[in-house]
Design an enzyme around this catalytic site. Sequence first.
Site, short mmCIF file in Angstrom:
data_model
loop_
_atom_site.label_atom_id
_atom_site.label_comp_id
_atom_site.label_asym_id
_atom_site.label_seq_id
_atom_site.Cartn_x
_atom_site.Cartn_y
_atom_site.Cartn_z
N GLY A 85 0.85 -0.99 0.11
CA GLY A 85 -0.14 -0.18 0.03
C GLY A 85 0.72 1.33 0.00
O GLY A 85 0.50 2.28 0.52
N GLY A 89 15.78 11.02 -8.52
CA GLY A 89 17.02 10.12 -8.70
C GLY A 89 16.91 8.98 -7.84
O GLY A 89 17.69 8.31 -7.44
N ASN A 116 1.75 -2.40 5.21
CA ASN A 116 0.98 -0.91 5.73
C ASN A 116 -0.36 -0.85 5.06
O ASN A 116 -1.17 -0.23 5.33
CB ASN A 116 2.04 0.20 4.76
CG ASN A 116 1.06 1.46 4.75
OD1 ASN A 116 0.85 2.16 5.75
ND2 ASN A 116 0.66 1.65 3.59
N SER A 168 -3.14 0.47 14.33
CA SER A 168 -3.88 1.46 14.59
C SER A 168 -4.34 1.51 16.03
O SER A 168 -4.52 0.58 16.75
CB SER A 168 -5.11 1.36 13.72
OG SER A 168 -6.22 2.23 13.98
N TYR A 182 -12.68 -3.31 11.46
CA TYR A 182 -11.27 -2.81 11.31
C TYR A 182 -10.35 -2.79 12.70
O TYR A 182 -9.20 -3.22 12.78
CB TYR A 182 -11.46 -1.46 11.04
CG TYR A 182 -9.88 -0.74 10.74
CD1 TYR A 182 -9.25 -0.44 9.65
CD2 TYR A 182 -9.67 0.40 11.96
CE1 TYR A 182 -7.96 0.33 9.55
CE2 TYR A 182 -8.57 1.07 11.72
CZ TYR A 182 -7.67 1.12 10.70
OH TYR A 182 -6.64 1.82 10.59
N ALA A 183 -11.06 -2.74 13.69
CA ALA A 183 -10.46 -2.51 15.13
C ALA A 183 -9.97 -4.05 15.38
O ALA A 183 -9.06 -4.25 15.88
CB ALA A 183 -11.13 -2.15 16.23
N ALA A 226 -9.38 -6.24 13.24
CA ALA A 226 -8.03 -6.75 12.51
C ALA A 226 -6.87 -6.21 12.90
O ALA A 226 -5.78 -6.78 13.00
CB ALA A 226 -8.36 -6.05 11.10
N THR A 254 5.39 -2.07 20.05
CA THR A 254 4.72 -1.36 19.47
C THR A 254 4.81 0.06 19.69
O THR A 254 4.71 0.42 20.87
CB THR A 254 2.93 -1.42 19.69
OG1 THR A 254 2.62 -2.97 19.32
CG2 THR A 254 2.04 -0.85 18.88
P1 NDP Z 1 -4.65 5.33 2.16
O1 NDP Z 1 -6.19 5.13 2.01
O2 NDP Z 1 -4.19 6.66 2.23
O3 NDP Z 1 -3.73 4.44 1.20
C1 NDP Z 1 -3.99 3.08 1.46
C2 NDP Z 1 -2.91 2.30 0.58
O4 NDP Z 1 -2.85 0.95 0.76
C3 NDP Z 1 -3.18 2.74 -1.01
O5 NDP Z 1 -1.84 2.78 -1.72
C4 NDP Z 1 -3.85 1.63 -1.41
O6 NDP Z 1 -3.61 1.22 -2.70
C5 NDP Z 1 -3.33 0.35 -0.47
N1 NDP Z 1 -4.11 -0.66 -0.50
C6 NDP Z 1 -5.43 -0.86 0.17
N2 NDP Z 1 -5.91 -2.21 0.05
C7 NDP Z 1 -5.05 -2.70 -0.54
C8 NDP Z 1 -4.95 -4.21 -1.01
N3 NDP Z 1 -5.88 -4.92 -0.68
N4 NDP Z 1 -3.87 -4.59 -1.77
C9 NDP Z 1 -2.78 -3.70 -2.11
N5 NDP Z 1 -2.78 -2.48 -1.63
C10 NDP Z 1 -4.08 -1.93 -0.92
O7 NDP Z 1 -4.30 4.84 3.76
P2 NDP Z 1 -3.31 5.34 5.04
O8 NDP Z 1 -2.13 5.76 4.31
O9 NDP Z 1 -3.91 6.61 5.61
O10 NDP Z 1 -3.18 4.14 5.80
C11 NDP Z 1 -2.19 3.39 5.77
C12 NDP Z 1 -2.17 2.42 6.95
O11 NDP Z 1 -2.11 3.00 8.05
C13 NDP Z 1 -3.22 1.29 6.71
O12 NDP Z 1 -2.83 0.05 7.42
C14 NDP Z 1 -4.18 2.11 8.06
O13 NDP Z 1 -5.15 1.07 8.51
C15 NDP Z 1 -3.22 2.57 8.82
N6 NDP Z 1 -3.69 3.69 9.79
C16 NDP Z 1 -4.04 4.94 9.33
C17 NDP Z 1 -4.38 6.01 9.87
C18 NDP Z 1 -4.81 7.43 9.75
O14 NDP Z 1 -5.56 8.06 10.37
N7 NDP Z 1 -4.71 7.46 8.04
C19 NDP Z 1 -4.78 5.64 11.86
C20 NDP Z 1 -4.23 4.35 11.89
C21 NDP Z 1 -3.79 3.59 11.11
P3 NDP Z 1 -4.85 1.83 -3.86
O15 NDP Z 1 -5.27 3.25 -3.89
O16 NDP Z 1 -4.46 1.31 -5.13
O17 NDP Z 1 -6.09 1.06 -3.25
#
Ligand code: NDP
Length: 256
Positions: free
Chosen positions: A19, A61, A97, A149, A162-163, A165, A246
Site C-alpha cells: 500500500g 533520482g 502498511n 492502529s 477494522y479494530a 483486524a 508497538t
Molecule cells: P490510504 O487510504 O491513504 O492509502 C492506502 C494504501 O493502501 C493505498 O496505496 C492503497 O492502494 C493500498 N491498499 C489498500 N488495500 C490494498 C490491498 N488490498 N492490496 C494492496 N494495496 C492496498 O491509507 P493510509 O495511508 O491512511 O493508511 C495506511 C495504513 O495506516 C493502513 O494500514 C491504515 O489502517 C493505517 N492507519 C491509518 C491511520 C490514519 O489516520 N490515516 C490511522 C491508523 C492506522 P490503492 O489506492 O490502489 O487502493
Amino acid sequence: MHALFRPDAFAGQRVLVTGGSRGIGRAIALAFARLGAEVAFCYRSDQGAAEALLREAAAEGLRVQGYQADVADPAAVQRLVAEVQGALGPIDVLVNNAGFFPSATVLEMTAAEWDAVLRTNLYAVFYCSQAVLPGMIAAGGGAIINIASVAGQRGSARHAHYAAAKGGVLAFTRSLAREAIAYNIRVNAVSPGRIATELLINEENAQEYARWMADTPARRLGTVDEVADAVLFLASPASAYIVGETIAVNGGLLMD
Ligand code: NDP
C-alpha cells in the site's frame, strides 16, 4: 525531516512497502528511498497514484519500483514477493502498511464486509510476512514492521471489523516476533492515531473532524512523515534490541 539518519543510512537495503502508492505508505517508501534504499511498493487499484509516485521518485533520482498486487489475495502476494525478489534480491525490510477503513456498526455490517476488512487489514500481514521470511532467513536477518492502529488498542465504534483486524495485527506482531528473532529478524509495529490521509479525510468522516481534534491531546492530526520516522527507527540498527514492540504515533490519544 529524518534528520536522525545519515543520507546513506539504508544504502544496500531492499524494502517492500505494501500500500505504498498513497498516504502513509507513500511517505514510508519515499523516506527509505531518500536514505539510499531500493524500494518496491504495491498498490491495489489506483494506478494513477502509483505512477505519480514513480515520477516523483525518478525526478529525485530515487530507486523505487511499483507493482499492482492485492495483498488480500495470497496467490497475488506470492507473485509479488517472487517478482520483487527477482528484481531486487532478498527483501531486508517489509512494511505491512496496506489497509482500508470502512464505517459500519456491528448491526449494519455484512459478513462480506467483515471478511473483506479482515482480509486486507489482517490476513495480508500474515501472507506477506510468511512470503518474505524464507529470503530473510537465508540472508541472515531482516525487519518486519506492521502498521496497526489506535483502533486496535482501544476499539472504535462503527469500525469493529477494522479494530478487530488491527488488534489481531498487534497480537500477530508479538507472536511472530517471538519466532523470528531466532533468525535475527525483528518484528515490531507502529500504531498511528489520526493521520491526515485520504483514509481519514473524506466525505464519510467529515462530521468527525472537530471531535477528533478536541479529544487528541496534541490538538492536531499527525502527519505521514511522523509515522514514517517511527518506521525508519524500527528498521534501523538504532532499534536493534527492540523486539515485538508497538510504537504509538497518536498525539497522546492513549495517555489517560
Ligand atoms: P490510504 O487510504 O491513504 O492509502 C492506502 C494504501 O493502501 C493505498 O496505496 C492503497 O492502494 C493500498 N491498499 C489498500 N488495500 C490494498 C490491498 N488490498 N492490496 C494492496 N494495496 C492496498 O491509507 P493510509 O495511508 O491512511 O493508511 C495506511 C495504513 O495506516 C493502513 O494500514 C491504515 O489502517 C493505517 N492507519 C491509518 C491511520 C490514519 O489516520 N490515516 C490511522 C491508523 C492506522 P490503492 O489506492 O490502489 O487502493
